[in-house]
Design a protein around this motif. Structure first.
Motif, PDB file in Angstrom:
ATOM      1  N   ASP A 331       0.860  -1.181   0.000  1.00  0.00           N
ATOM      2  CA  ASP A 331       0.000   0.000   0.000  1.00  0.00           C
ATOM      3  C   ASP A 331       0.897   1.232   0.000  1.00  0.00           C
ATOM      4  OD1 ASP A 331      -1.892   1.920   0.296  1.00  0.00           O
ATOM      5  OD2 ASP A 331      -2.690   1.210   2.206  1.00  0.00           O
ATOM      6  N   CYS A 336       2.171  -4.721   3.640  1.00  0.00           N
ATOM      7  CA  CYS A 336       1.134  -5.263   4.530  1.00  0.00           C
ATOM      8  C   CYS A 336       1.309  -6.781   4.617  1.00  0.00           C
ATOM      9  CB  CYS A 336      -0.258  -4.903   4.022  1.00  0.00           C
ATOM     10  SG  CYS A 336      -0.537  -3.125   3.845  1.00  0.00           S
ATOM     11  N   SER A 338       0.081  -8.945   6.561  1.00  0.00           N
ATOM     12  CA  SER A 338      -1.130  -9.741   6.807  1.00  0.00           C
ATOM     13  C   SER A 338      -1.762 -10.189   5.497  1.00  0.00           C
ATOM     14  CB  SER A 338      -2.151  -8.926   7.605  1.00  0.00           C
ATOM     15  OG  SER A 338      -1.644  -8.553   8.852  1.00  0.00           O
ATOM     16  N   ASP A 339      -1.631  -9.369   4.464  1.00  0.00           N
ATOM     17  CA  ASP A 339      -2.268  -9.637   3.167  1.00  0.00           C
ATOM     18  C   ASP A 339      -1.340 -10.512   2.324  1.00  0.00           C
ATOM     19  OD1 ASP A 339      -3.870  -7.799   4.352  1.00  0.00           O
ATOM     20  OD2 ASP A 339      -3.689  -6.259   2.811  1.00  0.00           O
ATOM     21  N   HIS A 364      -7.246  -8.401   3.765  1.00  0.00           N
ATOM     22  CA  HIS A 364      -7.115  -7.163   2.990  1.00  0.00           C
ATOM     23  C   HIS A 364      -8.388  -6.322   3.068  1.00  0.00           C
ATOM     24  CE1 HIS A 364      -5.581  -4.391   0.079  1.00  0.00           C
ATOM     25  NE2 HIS A 364      -6.651  -4.550  -0.679  1.00  0.00           N
ATOM     26  N   ARG A 367      -7.763   0.511   5.170  1.00  0.00           N
ATOM     27  CA  ARG A 367      -7.314   0.683   6.539  1.00  0.00           C
ATOM     28  C   ARG A 367      -7.152   2.162   6.872  1.00  0.00           C
ATOM     29  NH1 ARG A 367      -4.273  -3.979   4.652  1.00  0.00           N
ATOM     30  NH2 ARG A 367      -4.536  -5.756   6.068  1.00  0.00           N
ATOM     31  N   LEU A 369      -4.808   4.041   8.819  1.00  0.00           N
ATOM     32  CA  LEU A 369      -3.512   3.862   9.463  1.00  0.00           C
ATOM     33  C   LEU A 369      -3.140   5.064  10.318  1.00  0.00           C
ATOM     34  CD1 LEU A 369      -1.585   2.264   6.474  1.00  0.00           C
ATOM     35  CD2 LEU A 369      -2.637   1.112   8.430  1.00  0.00           C
ATOM     36  N   LEU A 396       3.261  -3.177   7.908  1.00  0.00           N
ATOM     37  CA  LEU A 396       2.090  -3.424   8.744  1.00  0.00           C
ATOM     38  C   LEU A 396       2.121  -4.903   9.108  1.00  0.00           C
ATOM     39  CD1 LEU A 396      -0.512  -1.938   9.796  1.00  0.00           C
ATOM     40  CD2 LEU A 396      -1.705  -3.024   7.890  1.00  0.00           C
ATOM     41  N   GLU A 404      -3.336  -5.292  14.129  1.00  0.00           N
ATOM     42  CA  GLU A 404      -2.218  -4.906  13.277  1.00  0.00           C
ATOM     43  C   GLU A 404      -1.475  -3.703  13.852  1.00  0.00           C
ATOM     44  OE1 GLU A 404      -3.787  -6.364   8.907  1.00  0.00           O
ATOM     45  OE2 GLU A 404      -4.346  -4.356   9.601  1.00  0.00           O
ATOM     46  N   LEU A 406       1.512  -0.750  12.726  1.00  0.00           N
ATOM     47  CA  LEU A 406       2.352  -0.127  11.701  1.00  0.00           C
ATOM     48  C   LEU A 406       3.729   0.120  12.316  1.00  0.00           C
ATOM     49  CD1 LEU A 406       2.590   0.977   8.856  1.00  0.00           C
ATOM     50  CD2 LEU A 406       1.659   3.150   9.674  1.00  0.00           C
TER      51      LEU A 406
END
Length: 447
Positions: A331, A336, A338-339, A364, A367, A369, A396, A404, A406
C-alpha cells in the motif's frame, strides 16, 4: 504288568508333552507382551527426545532474538517464551534420564535461562538499559544453547540411523536398568562435557497465520456468484474443460468456497466475488531450468492477471524443483504482511502449480492507518550499538492479539553476520517483533 507300565509311560509322555506345549505358549505370550511394552517404551522415549530437541531449538532461537532486543515489551515476550520452552524441555529431559545420567548442567541451564531473561526485562522496566556485561551473558547463554541444541539433534539423528540404538540401549531406560542406559548416558555425558561452561548468572529471583480464521474482510460485501460461474473460473485456472472437473462440494468456514478437482489437482473459488482462493497440484517438478528470480517474476505476473495487483515478493523457499514465493500487498510504501499470498512455480516448466490466497482474502481491506509519533531516526537510535543497519522500510504486521501494528522494519546484522528484522511501532516506539533471517540454498525464510 507290562501293559500297566506301558500305560504309565504313555501318560507320563502325554503329560510332559502337554507341559511343554503350555510352557511354549506361555513363553510366546510373555514374549509378545514384553515386545509390546518394549515398543511402547521405545516410542515414548523417541517422542521425549524429539520434543526435547524442539524445545531446545526454540530456546536457542529466542536467546538469539534477545541479542537483537533493547525494548522492555519485546524482551518480556521473549522471556515468557523461554520460560515455556525451558519448562517443557525439563519435562522431556526427565523422561529420558534418571539419577544415573549426568545431566545436572543441562538441567541447571534450563532452570536459569528464562529467569535471567525476565530479570533483564525487570531491569529495563526500571528505565535502565542493558549493559555490555548483560549482553555478554546473553551471548554466552546463546552459544551454550546452540551447542547443546546441536548436540541433542545429533543424538536424535543417531537414533534414526542406528548410531544410537534405542531398541538395545534406551528403550529399557524407563525400567531403571542401569546397564541398559549406560550407552545413552555416555552420549548425554559427551554432549554436556563438550560444551564450554556458561557463566554463573546472578539475577533477581512468520506473520499471516496469526489472523486466519476470523471473518474474511476482502470478500465482505462482494457479489455472490453461482456454482456454475465458479466452475468456469476453476476450469480456466486449471487449464481444462468444465466437463473435466469434478465438483467436490462447498467449504463454509470463515471463507465460503466452491471446490472442484481434476484428478489430484484441486481448486477453490470464493462464493463472494469469485476469487481464486487456493489451487494445489501434488506433482513433482523435474530438473529446473528457471532460477528463483524468474520464478518470482512468473508468479507476480500470474497474480496481476488473476486480480491480485500491487503484490510485492518477500521471501521464498525451493523444494523438489518447486519454488514457493511469499507475496505481501504493498500500500504505497507500506508492506502489509497480513495480506499474504503464496505462489508455487515449477522450475522445469514455469507453470503455476499451487497458490494460497487465504491470508489476503481474510485480511485485505481499506485501513485507517495511524500517523507516526516516532521518527525513523528515533527508531534507529533504539537499536543496539553492536548492530549494523542494512535497510529500512514501513511494514504493517499482525500482533499475537490479532491487531495490526504499523512499524518501521529495520533490517540489521550482528558481528557474526546473522541478519534479523526488528519492528519498531511508529506510534509507541516499542519493539513489536524480531525475526531472524535464514539464508540457505533452498531460499530465504524467517524464524
Amino acid at each position: 504288568m507290562k501293559k500297566n507300565n506301558k500305560t504309565v509311560c504313555i501318560r507320563i509322555i502325554s503329560f510332559l508333552s502337554f507341559l511343554c506345549v503350555v510352557l511354549l505358549v506361555s513363553t510366546i505370550v510373555f514374549a509378545v507382551r514384553a515386545g509390546k511394552y518394549k515398543a511402547s517404551a521405545l516410542v515414548s522415549t523417541e517422542r521425549a527426545v524429539s520434543e526435547l530437541c524442539e524445545n531446545l531449538d526454540s530456546i536457542t532461537v529466542n536467546l538469539q532474538k534477545s541479542l537483537f532486543c533493547t525494548g522492555e515489551t519485546m524482551l518480556s515476550s521473549i522471556g515468557t517464551e523461554l520460560y515455556k520452552s525451558a519448562a517443557a524441555a525439563k519435562v522431556g529431559l526427565g523422561q529420558i534420564t534418571n539419577e544415573t545420567l549426568e545431566s545436572d548442567g543441562i538441567y541447571k541451564f534450563l532452570s536459569q535461562v528464562g529467569d535471567y531473561t525476565l530479570a533483564l526485562d525487570k531491569k529495563l522496566s526500571k528505565g535502565e538499559s542493558l549493559s555490555a556485561a548483560d549482553r555478554k551473558a546473553l551471548s554466552a547463554l546463546f552459544e551454550y544453547s546452540k551447542s547443546l541444541s546441536s548436540g541433542m539433534d545429533e543424538l536424535l539423528s543417531g537414533t534414526y540411523d542406528e548410531t544410537v540404538s534405542f531398541e538395545k540401549k534406551v528403550s529399557t531406560l524407563t525400567l531403571g536398568e542401569k546397564e541398559s542406559s549406560a550407552f545413552f548416558s555416555d552420549s548425554m555425558s559427551d554432549t554436556e562435557q563438550s560444551l564450554a561452561p556458561y557463566p554463573t548468572l546472578i539475577y533477581d529471583g512468520p506473520f499471516a497465520d496469526s489472523v486466519l480464521g476470523r471473518e474474511a474482510l476482502f470478500v465482505k460485501g462482494k457479489t455472490a456468484i453461482t456454482e456454475g460461474e465458479a466452475k468456469k473460473r476453476a476450469a480456466r485456472f486449471l487449464g481444462c474443460a468444465e466437463t473435466e472437473l469434478h465438483t467436490d462440494g462447498d467449504e463454509n468456514g470463515a471463507l465460503e468456497l466452491f471446490c472442484f478437482s481434476k484428478g489430484e489437482r484441486s481448486v477453490a473459488i470464493t462464493k463472494k466475488g469469485g476469487y481464486l482462493c487456493y489451487m494445489t497440484n501434488p506433482d513433482y517438478s523435474l530438473e529446473g531450468t528457471l532460477d528463483e528470480k524468474q520464478a518470482s517474476k512468473r508468479a507476480g505476473e500470474f497474480l496481476i492477471k488473476n486480480g491480485y495487483p500491487n503484490m510485492k515478493e518477500s521471501y521464498y523457499s525451493t523444494f523438489d524443483g518447486v519454488c514457493t514465493v511469499n507475496f505481501a500487498f504493498k500500500d504505497g510504501e507500506i508492506i502489509c504482511y497480513s495480506d499474504l499470498i503464496k505462489v508455487s512455480v515449477a522450475l522445469d516448466s514455469g507453470k503455476i502449480v499451487a497458490l494460497d490466497a487465504r491470508g489476503f482474502l481474510s485480511n485485505h481491506c481499506e485501513r485507517n492507518l495511524p500517523n507516526a509519533k516516532v521518527t525513523l531516526k528515533e527508531a534507529v537510535k533504539k537499536l543496539s550499538p553492536l548492530l549494523e543497519l542494512k535497510k529500512t522500510a514501513l511494514a504493517l504486521i499482525p500482533g499475537k492479539d490479532g491487531k495490526e501494528r504499523l512499524c518501521y522494519e529495520l533490517h540489521v546484522a550482528d558481528k557474526s553476520k546473522q541478519e534479523a528484522l526488528i519492528y519498531i511501532d511508529i506510534t509507541t516506539g516499542e519493539e513489536a517483533d524480531v525475526l531472524l533471517l535464514l539464508y540457505s540454498d533452498g531460499g530465504v525464510l524467517t524464524k
